[in-house]
Design a protein around this motif. Structure first.
Motif, short mmCIF file in Angstrom:
data_model
loop_
_atom_site.label_atom_id
_atom_site.label_comp_id
_atom_site.label_asym_id
_atom_site.label_seq_id
_atom_site.Cartn_x
_atom_site.Cartn_y
_atom_site.Cartn_z
N LEU A 1 120.54 90.79 0.70
CA LEU A 1 120.47 89.53 1.45
C LEU A 1 119.59 88.51 0.75
CD1 LEU A 1 120.22 90.84 5.13
CD2 LEU A 1 122.18 89.71 4.05
N LEU A 2 118.62 88.99 -0.04
CA LEU A 2 117.73 88.06 -0.73
C LEU A 2 118.44 87.32 -1.87
CD1 LEU A 2 114.46 90.20 -0.87
CD2 LEU A 2 115.01 88.29 0.66
N GLU A 3 119.68 87.74 -2.17
CA GLU A 3 120.48 87.00 -3.13
C GLU A 3 121.06 85.73 -2.50
OE1 GLU A 3 120.61 87.89 -6.28
OE2 GLU A 3 119.33 89.61 -5.80
N LEU A 4 121.07 85.69 -1.17
CA LEU A 4 121.55 84.49 -0.48
C LEU A 4 120.45 83.44 -0.47
CD1 LEU A 4 123.30 86.18 2.60
CD2 LEU A 4 124.35 85.41 0.47
N LYS A 5 120.80 82.24 -0.78
CA LYS A 5 119.83 81.16 -0.93
C LYS A 5 118.96 80.98 0.31
CE LYS A 5 119.80 76.10 -1.25
NZ LYS A 5 119.61 75.84 0.19
N THR A 6 119.56 81.05 1.48
CA THR A 6 118.81 80.74 2.70
C THR A 6 117.75 81.77 3.02
OG1 THR A 6 120.59 81.82 3.96
CG2 THR A 6 120.67 79.41 3.77
N PHE A 7 117.90 83.01 2.55
CA PHE A 7 116.91 84.04 2.85
C PHE A 7 115.63 83.86 2.04
CE2 PHE A 7 120.30 85.95 5.13
CZ PHE A 7 119.71 86.78 6.07
N ILE A 8 115.68 82.94 1.08
CA ILE A 8 114.46 82.56 0.36
C ILE A 8 114.00 81.17 0.81
CG2 ILE A 8 113.47 82.03 -1.90
CD1 ILE A 8 113.87 84.99 -1.37
N SER A 9 114.94 80.24 0.95
CA SER A 9 114.57 78.86 1.30
C SER A 9 114.00 78.76 2.71
CB SER A 9 115.77 77.93 1.15
OG SER A 9 116.85 78.35 1.97
N VAL A 10 114.51 79.55 3.65
CA VAL A 10 113.97 79.51 5.02
C VAL A 10 112.51 79.94 5.06
CG1 VAL A 10 114.10 80.60 7.31
CG2 VAL A 10 116.16 79.65 6.26
N PRO A 11 112.12 81.10 4.48
CA PRO A 11 110.69 81.44 4.45
C PRO A 11 109.84 80.40 3.72
CG PRO A 11 112.01 83.38 3.97
CD PRO A 11 112.94 82.21 3.95
N GLN A 12 110.39 79.79 2.67
CA GLN A 12 109.64 78.75 1.98
C GLN A 12 109.41 77.55 2.87
OE1 GLN A 12 112.09 78.29 -1.53
NE2 GLN A 12 110.86 79.72 -2.73
N VAL B 1 106.72 78.47 5.27
CA VAL B 1 105.38 78.34 4.68
C VAL B 1 104.89 76.90 4.81
CG1 VAL B 1 104.11 78.38 2.51
CG2 VAL B 1 105.54 80.32 3.15
N LYS B 2 105.79 75.95 4.60
CA LYS B 2 105.41 74.54 4.74
C LYS B 2 104.99 74.22 6.17
CE LYS B 2 108.47 72.91 1.04
NZ LYS B 2 109.66 72.10 0.73
N VAL B 3 105.69 74.80 7.14
CA VAL B 3 105.30 74.60 8.54
C VAL B 3 103.92 75.21 8.78
CG1 VAL B 3 105.87 75.14 10.94
CG2 VAL B 3 107.70 74.55 9.33
N MET B 4 103.70 76.41 8.27
CA MET B 4 102.43 77.11 8.47
C MET B 4 101.25 76.37 7.85
SD MET B 4 104.01 80.83 7.50
CE MET B 4 102.45 81.53 7.01
N THR B 5 101.49 75.65 6.76
CA THR B 5 100.39 75.06 6.00
C THR B 5 100.27 73.54 6.13
OG1 THR B 5 101.81 74.92 4.03
CG2 THR B 5 100.48 76.91 4.31
N MET B 6 101.36 72.87 6.51
CA MET B 6 101.34 71.41 6.49
C MET B 6 101.61 70.75 7.84
SD MET B 6 103.50 71.00 2.92
CE MET B 6 103.47 69.21 2.96
N CYS B 7 102.17 71.47 8.79
CA CYS B 7 102.50 70.87 10.08
C CYS B 7 101.22 70.50 10.83
CB CYS B 7 103.34 71.84 10.91
SG CYS B 7 103.78 71.18 12.54
N ARG C 1 104.56 84.38 -5.35
CA ARG C 1 104.66 83.50 -6.53
C ARG C 1 104.91 82.04 -6.14
NH1 ARG C 1 105.30 86.28 -11.34
NH2 ARG C 1 105.85 88.49 -11.18
N THR C 2 105.52 81.82 -4.98
CA THR C 2 105.97 80.45 -4.64
C THR C 2 105.15 79.78 -3.54
OG1 THR C 2 107.61 81.32 -3.06
CG2 THR C 2 108.34 80.97 -5.33
N SER C 3 104.30 80.52 -2.84
CA SER C 3 103.61 79.92 -1.68
C SER C 3 102.54 78.92 -2.09
CB SER C 3 103.00 81.01 -0.80
OG SER C 3 101.99 81.70 -1.51
N HIS C 4 101.76 79.22 -3.14
CA HIS C 4 100.72 78.31 -3.65
C HIS C 4 99.73 77.89 -2.55
CE1 HIS C 4 103.19 78.18 -7.20
NE2 HIS C 4 104.17 77.57 -6.57
N HIS C 5 99.39 78.84 -1.69
CA HIS C 5 98.44 78.56 -0.62
C HIS C 5 97.62 79.82 -0.37
CE1 HIS C 5 96.88 77.85 3.46
NE2 HIS C 5 97.00 76.56 3.18
N SER C 6 96.32 79.69 -0.42
CA SER C 6 95.44 80.85 -0.33
C SER C 6 95.62 81.62 0.97
CB SER C 6 93.99 80.41 -0.47
OG SER C 6 93.10 81.49 -0.30
N GLY C 7 95.79 80.90 2.08
CA GLY C 7 95.95 81.57 3.36
C GLY C 7 97.22 82.40 3.42
#
Length: 505
Positions: free
Chosen positions: A348-359, A362-368, A402-408
């Motif tokens: 399933l991780l080969e499907l684009k959305t299973f990576i883009s959704v968690p990414q 992460v933006k919601v968790m760190t920037m909202c 590798r892609t989160s770039h956020h310490s938390g």
């Protein structure tokens, strides 16, 4: 006097043969009749309208009075209210439907924000009457009317005090009444195999899609005990019922983005026919609020539904509006809850959305800026990890680190690595991913300082503290296992490298 002037104009027009009126005749009649209505002489205007001798005049010129009549009725002047209603009723029977439709829609468009509700509530009935007079050629005119009406509904407030949303609720309820005869016509034609009204069906579909986008995408439906929320839930339920009634399968609509099943005959492009915003809200209504869920087949697996919903979750979480983010988080959570723990495969991780959704998560968790959305984002992120099998967890955690770039976020990932290593070292849980050769690259990744000796310890505090907790755990387990753990993990080498970096810092 305006009445005398109108009488003179009418008498002059009566002598004109074949309704060959000039533009001057039109202007004179409109000006005099409007003045009579505005001055309160509606009874005299009504007597002229209902006079059989004036039918030709009224048929050609009467539609010009619609705007004045609507404004007069909305003023709620009891003295002339019945006469103004009677004039409008007669005009609807006598005048050309096209000219009446244009005049009525002009009044809808011209409504100021403070009178949108009153204007729509009054004009829906005459608009419906006019549209029904078009017979089998009504589809384009219905589309024009629905577009104009829904543009005005979209201007009404969707949040705030109950009084603020009352107008929206009234208009939504009346819009269902307005489209009912046209929906029934499509249903009858579908049952009889008549294909001539495909265009009519298309206009109803566009109305439903627009309703799902505005206003339903922005309204809060959490507290159904409130009358306004209950009304909007009923509206949403009816919209979904209309979709089913005109032959649009809800499962097909939900899976539309995933399966790309629908063709788009004619001029309307696929993305216009089925907007992603509307389909995203359809999925939200189905799986979060269970509206019309009884029509959804139970045979579809939770994993398949999750795959379908990921397109919509990705869209919702990529937006900045609070209502979109809340829906995206809720839909992701409900889709995951139905999936068995540790069941999602690495494929399933080969499907684009299973990576883009968690990414996006992460933006919601760190920037909202909204605290409860950030907290909900963290909760859903953790839930998503739980649903992957061990191999998928391994790949997922490496990718997100590798892609989160956020310490938390990195600290959360490292904590999950520690828990998974602990799970794998317990009797009966041995696996190839969180112990042995595969674990070593993961440990090198998560236990290394991001900028080596130049790392800002304060900025990376969450990551560093979780790294130290993981190191402490590994060293304790190493001692308990009499050096068997370190021989597999190579912990000593990692410790020496990090000690050198920390000393330099």
């Amino acid at each position: 006097m305006a009445v005398d002037q109108l009488s003179d104009i009418v008498q002059r027009c009566q002598r004109i043969e074949n309704d060959s009126y000039t533009s001057e005749d039109y202007d004179s009649f409109q000006s005099a009749a409007q003045k009579c209505i505005e001055e309160g002489h509606s009874a005299q205007v009504l007597s002229i309208i209902i006079d059989d001798k004036n039918k030709g005049i009224v048929r050609c010129m009467g539609w010009n009075l619609v705007g004045t009549l609507v404004q007069a009725v909305l003023k709620n002047d009891d003295r002339n209210l019945s006469h103004n209603h009677a004039i409008l009723t007669n005009l609807l029977q006598i005048c050309s439907p096209k000219e009446l439709l244009v005049s009525l829609l002009e009044q809808v468009e011209a409504a100021s924000p403070d009178v949108i509700t009153e204007t729509l509530m009054f004009l829906l009935k005459p608009l419906q009457k006019v549209l029904l007079k078009f017979g089998s050629k009504k589809a384009a005119f219905l589309g024009m009317a629905l577009s104009t009406l829904m543009n005005q509904v979209a201007r009404l407030p969707v949040t705030g005090e109950e009084e603020g949303t009352e107008g929206l609720c009234q208009c939504c309820s009346e819009m269902l009444w307005f489209v009912k005869p046209f929906v029934e016509e499509v249903k009858v034609n579908n049952c009889s195999g008549v294909g001539r009204d495909e265009e009519l069906k298309l206009e109803i579909l566009k109305f439903c899609m627009k309703s799902l986008r505005e206003p339903l995408l922005a309204v809060q439906l959490t507290d159904r005990d409130q009358p306004q929320v209950s009304t909007l839930c009923e509206f949403a339920s009816e919209i979904l019922a209309i979709l089913s009634g005109i032959g649009e399968s809800l499962p097909d609509l939900l899976c539309h983005m995933y399966l790309k099943k629908h063709a788009a005959p004619g001029f309307l492009e696929e993305d216009v026919r089925y907007p992603k915003e509307s389909l995203a809200n359809l999925a939200y209504l189905l799986f979060v609020h269970h509206i019309a869920i009884e029509t959804f087949p139970a045979v579809l697996s939770p994993v398949f539904i999750l795959q379908c919903n990921m397109e919509y979750i990705e869209f919702l979480l990529s937006r900045t509006e609070e209502s979109h983010l809340q829906r995206g988080l809720d839909l992701y959570e409900k889709s995951l809850v139905r999936v068995e723990d540790s069941s999602l495969s690495v494929e399933l991780l080969e499907l684009k959305t299973f990576i883009s959704v968690p990414q996006n998560l992460v933006k919601v968790m760190t920037m909202c800026p909204v605290h409860h959305l950030r907290s909900k984002g963290l909760s859903v992120f953790q839930l998503s990890i739980v649903k992957f099998n061990l191999q998928a967890k391994y790949k997922f955690l490496r990718c997100m680190f590798r892609t989160s770039h956020h310490s938390g976020v990195e600290g959360v990932i490292i904590k999950n690595v520690k828990n998974l290593v602990d799970f794998s070292l317990r009797p009966g849980n041995g696996n190839a991913w969180f112990q042995g050769a595969h674990l070593m690259p993961l440990l090198r990744l998560v236990l290394s300082l991001p900028q080596g000796a130049e790392t800002d310890l304060l900025q990376n505090l969450d990551r560093i503290m979780e790294s130290l907790n993981l190191l402490r755990y590994l060293l304790i387990r190493d001692k308990e296992c009499h050096n068997e753990v370190s021989s597999v993990y190579g912990i000593n080498a990692i410790c020496r490298r990090n000690s050198d970096s920390k000393t330099s810092c």
